[in-house]
Design an enzyme around this catalytic site. Structure first.
Site, PDB file in Angstrom:
ATOM      1  N   HIS A 203       0.809  -1.223   0.000  1.00  0.00           N
ATOM      2  CA  HIS A 203       0.000   0.000   0.000  1.00  0.00           C
ATOM      3  C   HIS A 203       0.845   1.278   0.000  1.00  0.00           C
ATOM      4  O   HIS A 203       0.309   2.377  -0.146  1.00  0.00           O
ATOM      5  CB  HIS A 203      -0.989  -0.005   1.173  1.00  0.00           C
ATOM      6  CG  HIS A 203      -0.406   0.344   2.503  1.00  0.00           C
ATOM      7  ND1 HIS A 203      -0.181  -0.588   3.491  1.00  0.00           N
ATOM      8  CD2 HIS A 203      -0.027   1.534   3.034  1.00  0.00           C
ATOM      9  CE1 HIS A 203       0.313   0.015   4.556  1.00  0.00           C
ATOM     10  NE2 HIS A 203       0.417   1.303   4.302  1.00  0.00           N
ATOM     11  N   ASP A 257      -0.697  -7.507   1.619  1.00  0.00           N
ATOM     12  CA  ASP A 257      -0.091  -6.165   1.650  1.00  0.00           C
ATOM     13  C   ASP A 257       1.424  -6.316   1.775  1.00  0.00           C
ATOM     14  O   ASP A 257       2.008  -6.140   2.845  1.00  0.00           O
ATOM     15  CB  ASP A 257      -0.671  -5.372   2.826  1.00  0.00           C
ATOM     16  CG  ASP A 257      -0.261  -3.909   2.798  1.00  0.00           C
ATOM     17  OD1 ASP A 257       0.301  -3.466   1.775  1.00  0.00           O
ATOM     18  OD2 ASP A 257      -0.508  -3.205   3.802  1.00  0.00           O
ATOM     19  N   SER A 353       4.204   2.378   8.259  1.00  0.00           N
ATOM     20  CA  SER A 353       3.775   1.384   7.277  1.00  0.00           C
ATOM     21  C   SER A 353       4.943   0.809   6.494  1.00  0.00           C
ATOM     22  O   SER A 353       5.857   1.523   6.089  1.00  0.00           O
ATOM     23  CB  SER A 353       2.784   2.000   6.299  1.00  0.00           C
ATOM     24  OG  SER A 353       1.497   1.995   6.826  1.00  0.00           O
TER      25      SER A 353
END
Length: 417
Positions: A203, A257, A353
């Protein structure tokens, strides 16, 4: 790590500025020095940690396999397939690759505590991912056995002090942590698997961030403003073709992901730049185990990026608990896991992230740090009963190795199922 927008939980990179760890108690495990063996085995030691029966001696690099029936270690008889066997063994133990292999003679090198030999079924070798499936006890008349050196990983090269409390981390403590920068701004974290491959979250690369010439990987520093870190360009990004938000922007499914970043040239490995290990084949997460997440993300939900790399120790939460109605209500899929405290207070946040969730273990006699998770998503930051959600790296071992093998010469954005 994630935002809650319009009632929907989305990855942190849905916003332009993102960065490290929520404020709270920050701790560090002590560094452990080198020991004689790299071991992975399905035996149980005194700490009940599952081990896999493959060893590489740090003394002479001999490869040894445990004979569960006899309770002894055996050498692996040399064959024409030594290169393939060495590579398979290293990968199975969580190393990225075998660097070299050679033959030793038991008459000159000695048995050194081993008893007998295993031979490899070379016909079945190309069709397995597990060495134990293709070996059997044999005589090995020539007495020549396989030795191999795997790419080292998961070890610090500098002594570090234990940290208790909310201080910044120090240089060399997490040498596999990198910063992924777009137009010079930190956007995501990542983990070095080797000098030229970084594992991160898919992502981090939405459509608006796919001009690869604007990406840089920053390594070898803990301060974002450090003039001493190294920045390298990106040659390719390989993302998982099953990451649904790239196919349907309205999808709320965050499985798969995961992405690999291939650098334009390898980073030099130093005291401050080192690869992390992958989980060993078949290695399971241990519910309740306390591991470490690191990053430069926001130190509060609506706070600013951390200028210096942060770290937090959080326990793994079982998927049964995390899928409960008070937590995420069946949003945690099999290839994800949660980590954090039910009461909140310590968590990953926006900008973390793609960064590493690492656990130290003793499945080798030299304790090593393994990349068990990738910071993926969550609701808010450090909220009660809303822990961070991570991509479970152990479920993507084959994807990682296949992507590296297939796309080592690729450039641009590439997808791999």
């Amino acid at each position: 790590m994630a935002q809650k927008e319009g009632g929907r939980t989305v990855p942190c990179c849905s916003r332009p500025k993102v960065a490290a760890l929520t404020a709270g108690t920050l701790l560090l495990l002590t560094a452990i020095g080198a020991a004689s063996w790299a071991i992975v085995a399905v035996l149980l030691r005194s700490d009940q940690e599952p081990l896999y029966p493959v060893q590489v001696s740090s003394a002479d690099a001999r490869l040894m396999v445990f004979d569960k029936t006899e309770g002894t270690w055996r050498l692996l008889c040399s064959s024409r397939s030594n290169a393939r066997v060495a590579g398979l063994s290293c990968v199975e133990m969580g190393f990225l690759r075998a660097l070299t292999h050679s033959e030793l003679d038991v008459r000159t090198a000695g048995a050194n505590g081993t008893s007998g030999f295993f031979c490899v079924d070379e016909g079945r070798l190309p069709h397995t991912q597990r060495l134990l499936e293709v070996i059997s006890v044999c005589d090995c008349p020539r007495g020549r056995f396989l030795a191999t050196i795997c790419q080292d990983c998961g070890r610090r090269k500098l002594p570090v002090d234990r940290i208790v409390g909310g201080r910044d981390t120090s240089l060399g403590r997490w040498p596999w942590q990198v910063s992924l920068r777009y137009d010079g701004a930190h956007l995501c974290g990542g983990s070095l698997l080797s000098g030229d491959w970084v594992l991160t979250a898919a992502h981090c690369f939405p459509e608006r961030n796919r001009v690869l010439s604007r990406w840089r990987v920053f390594a070898g520093a803990v301060a974002q403003a450090s003039p001493h870190g190294l920045q390298l360009a990106v040659q390719a990004v390989v993302y998982h073709g099953g990451y649904l938000p790239f196919r349907d922007p309205n999808s709320e499914e965050n499985s798969n992901d995961i992405a690999l970043v291939h650098l334009s040239s390898p980073l030099p490995l130093t005291e401050y730049i080192q690869p992390v290990c992958l989980p060993a084949a078949g290695q399971a997460l241990v519910d309740g185990k306390i591991c470490t997440v690191t990053g430069w993300g926001n130190t509060q939900y609506y706070g600013q990026q951390a200028g210096v790399l942060q770290e937090a120790r959080v326990p793994i939460i079982s998927n049964d608990v995390c899928n409960g109605a008070d937590f995420y209500g069946n949003q945690i899929k099999p290839k994800m896991f949660c980590a954090g405290y039910p009461e909140g207070g310590i968590d990953a946040c926006q900008g973390d992230s793609g960064g590493p969730f690492v656990c130290e273990d003793s499945i080798s006699r030299t304790p090593r740090w393994r990349l068990c998770g990738i910071v993926s998503w969550g609701t808010g930051c450090a909220l009660a009963q809303k822990p961070g959600v991570y991509t479970k790296v152990s479920d993507f071992r084959e994807w990682i190795f296949q992507a590296i093998k297939t796309h080592s010469e690729a450039s641009g954005m590439v997808t791999q199922l």
